[in-house]
Design a protein around this motif. Sequence first.
Motif, PDB file in Angstrom:
ATOM      1  N   GLY A 141       1.059  -1.619   0.375  1.00  0.00           N
ATOM      2  CA  GLY A 141      -0.117  -0.054   0.304  1.00  0.00           C
ATOM      3  C   GLY A 141       1.078   1.213  -0.224  1.00  0.00           C
ATOM      4  N   MET A 142       0.554   1.905   0.267  1.00  0.00           N
ATOM      5  CA  MET A 142       0.509   3.528   0.077  1.00  0.00           C
ATOM      6  C   MET A 142       2.274   3.303   1.758  1.00  0.00           C
ATOM      7  SD  MET A 142       0.301   5.891  -2.371  1.00  0.00           S
ATOM      8  CE  MET A 142      -0.014   4.217  -3.477  1.00  0.00           C
ATOM      9  N   ASP A 143       1.698   2.748   2.684  1.00  0.00           N
ATOM     10  CA  ASP A 143       3.167   2.484   2.923  1.00  0.00           C
ATOM     11  C   ASP A 143       4.404   2.597   2.848  1.00  0.00           C
ATOM     12  OD1 ASP A 143       1.763   2.694   5.425  1.00  0.00           O
ATOM     13  OD2 ASP A 143       1.697   1.157   6.240  1.00  0.00           O
ATOM     14  N   SER A 144       4.548   1.822   1.490  1.00  0.00           N
ATOM     15  CA  SER A 144       6.281   1.974   0.730  1.00  0.00           C
ATOM     16  C   SER A 144       6.353   3.195  -0.152  1.00  0.00           C
ATOM     17  CB  SER A 144       5.573   0.915  -0.693  1.00  0.00           C
ATOM     18  OG  SER A 144       4.188   1.303  -1.231  1.00  0.00           O
ATOM     19  N   VAL A 145       5.225   3.833  -0.010  1.00  0.00           N
ATOM     20  CA  VAL A 145       5.640   5.131  -0.548  1.00  0.00           C
ATOM     21  C   VAL A 145       6.045   5.839   0.451  1.00  0.00           C
ATOM     22  CG1 VAL A 145       4.793   7.598  -1.791  1.00  0.00           C
ATOM     23  CG2 VAL A 145       4.224   5.385  -2.452  1.00  0.00           C
ATOM     24  N   ARG A 146       5.442   6.145   1.232  1.00  0.00           N
ATOM     25  CA  ARG A 146       5.624   7.118   2.707  1.00  0.00           C
ATOM     26  C   ARG A 146       6.986   6.773   2.890  1.00  0.00           C
ATOM     27  NH1 ARG A 146       0.325   6.911   3.680  1.00  0.00           N
ATOM     28  NH2 ARG A 146       0.077   5.394   4.515  1.00  0.00           N
ATOM     29  N   GLU A 147       7.694   5.373   3.311  1.00  0.00           N
ATOM     30  CA  GLU A 147       8.754   5.274   3.725  1.00  0.00           C
ATOM     31  C   GLU A 147       9.644   5.393   2.976  1.00  0.00           C
ATOM     32  OE1 GLU A 147       9.357   4.158   6.441  1.00  0.00           O
ATOM     33  OE2 GLU A 147       7.294   4.233   7.327  1.00  0.00           O
ATOM     34  N   MET A 148       9.596   4.811   1.628  1.00  0.00           N
ATOM     35  CA  MET A 148      10.655   5.764   0.749  1.00  0.00           C
ATOM     36  C   MET A 148      10.794   7.146   0.542  1.00  0.00           C
ATOM     37  SD  MET A 148      11.737   2.566  -0.851  1.00  0.00           S
ATOM     38  CE  MET A 148      12.487   3.882  -1.802  1.00  0.00           C
ATOM     39  N   LYS A 149       9.679   8.049   0.581  1.00  0.00           N
ATOM     40  CA  LYS A 149      10.035   9.212   0.559  1.00  0.00           C
ATOM     41  C   LYS A 149      10.738   9.702   2.148  1.00  0.00           C
ATOM     42  CE  LYS A 149       9.655  13.663  -1.418  1.00  0.00           C
ATOM     43  NZ  LYS A 149      10.115  13.531  -2.437  1.00  0.00           N
ATOM     44  N   LYS A 150      10.685   8.752   3.369  1.00  0.00           N
ATOM     45  CA  LYS A 150      11.004   8.744   4.354  1.00  0.00           C
ATOM     46  C   LYS A 150      12.606   8.813   4.726  1.00  0.00           C
ATOM     47  CE  LYS A 150      10.984   8.179   8.893  1.00  0.00           C
ATOM     48  NZ  LYS A 150       9.683   6.888  10.258  1.00  0.00           N
ATOM     49  N   ALA A 151      13.227   7.831   3.872  1.00  0.00           N
ATOM     50  CA  ALA A 151      14.022   7.454   3.912  1.00  0.00           C
ATOM     51  C   ALA A 151      15.055   8.516   2.533  1.00  0.00           C
ATOM     52  CB  ALA A 151      14.297   5.878   2.964  1.00  0.00           C
ATOM     53  N   PHE A 152      14.291   8.946   1.691  1.00  0.00           N
ATOM     54  CA  PHE A 152      15.173   9.256   0.690  1.00  0.00           C
ATOM     55  C   PHE A 152      13.840  10.752   0.528  1.00  0.00           C
ATOM     56  CE2 PHE A 152      15.857   5.162  -0.059  1.00  0.00           C
ATOM     57  CZ  PHE A 152      17.181   5.381   0.308  1.00  0.00           C
ATOM     58  N   PRO A 153      14.519  11.643   1.315  1.00  0.00           N
ATOM     59  CA  PRO A 153      13.320  13.420   1.259  1.00  0.00           C
ATOM     60  C   PRO A 153      13.807  13.933  -0.043  1.00  0.00           C
ATOM     61  CG  PRO A 153      15.008  13.462   3.065  1.00  0.00           C
ATOM     62  CD  PRO A 153      15.142  12.012   2.667  1.00  0.00           C
ATOM     63  N   HIS A 154      15.137  13.496  -0.027  1.00  0.00           N
ATOM     64  CA  HIS A 154      15.602  14.650  -1.243  1.00  0.00           C
ATOM     65  C   HIS A 154      15.414  13.855  -2.850  1.00  0.00           C
ATOM     66  CE1 HIS A 154      16.731  17.435   1.929  1.00  0.00           C
ATOM     67  NE2 HIS A 154      17.438  16.192   2.364  1.00  0.00           N
ATOM     68  N   LYS A 155      15.192  13.083  -3.123  1.00  0.00           N
ATOM     69  CA  LYS A 155      14.828  12.479  -4.170  1.00  0.00           C
ATOM     70  C   LYS A 155      14.088  12.607  -5.052  1.00  0.00           C
ATOM     71  CE  LYS A 155      18.956  10.369  -5.173  1.00  0.00           C
ATOM     72  NZ  LYS A 155      19.775  10.781  -6.595  1.00  0.00           N
ATOM     73  N   THR A 156      13.532  12.289  -6.144  1.00  0.00           N
ATOM     74  CA  THR A 156      12.028  12.389  -6.849  1.00  0.00           C
ATOM     75  C   THR A 156      11.637  11.342  -6.299  1.00  0.00           C
ATOM     76  OG1 THR A 156      12.490  13.551  -8.091  1.00  0.00           O
ATOM     77  CG2 THR A 156      10.907  12.510  -8.949  1.00  0.00           C
ATOM     78  N   ILE A 157      10.148  11.266  -5.965  1.00  0.00           N
ATOM     79  CA  ILE A 157       9.425   9.560  -5.854  1.00  0.00           C
ATOM     80  C   ILE A 157       9.383   9.637  -7.119  1.00  0.00           C
ATOM     81  CG2 ILE A 157       8.180   7.817  -4.876  1.00  0.00           C
ATOM     82  CD1 ILE A 157      11.378   8.838  -3.489  1.00  0.00           C
TER      83      ILE A 157
END
Length: 215
Positions: free
Chosen positions: A40-56
């Motif tokens: 679910g959206m946890d996958s998006v949230r966790e990736m953005k949290k881990a890589f906040p300066h990257k385009t997700i």
Amino acid sequence: MKIQLALDRLTIPEAIRLTHLVESHIDWIEVGTSLIKEFGMDSVREMKKAFPHKTILADTKTMDNAKYEAEISFSAGADIITVMGTAPIVTIKTCMEMARRYQKRVMIDLLNTSSEQQKSLLAIEDAIFCLHISKDEQELNGKNEWQKSQIPADFLTPSHTIAAAGGITLDSFSQLLTSGINIAIIGSAITKASKPADAAKQFNQLAKGGVFINE
């Protein structure tokens, strides 16, 4: 050319761990459809949290219910969502409207679209267009090599941002480098490599016009 890392068939911790290995050699991070379907959206949230300066990019492959899927994806931290080019035009236009509202972007996946559909979609302003060889075509039909001749001339104009996805390897990457493609979406050639960081570095150096030297 930008390099988009496609993360599929992994757990969220595995995706984060692998991305840390290659982070300096990639531009965009794709949270693949399989991650979104499984976690679910946890996958998006966790990736953005881990890589906040990257385009997700959230590879939602939206076909319907555009407003809802766009809202939950952008709210979770996605900078880009995907919508299928075969979706109803109202769905595609709604995704574009939601992206403008959130100041984000949309990638239109042209998988299984006709040349007539593609010409019509190219009129949509501010979209990213993705030419895509599907996983099933690669694995079941053996269609896995990108050639410059596969890219319609209509796409290669300064007003269009074009991505290519599906089975890109170091061998086929050289074809894309001279094609005018803006974004190479690379999955297994990096994620399944014995040394993912080395593989990503090689793609990155080639994308930037250099020659990879295996240190």
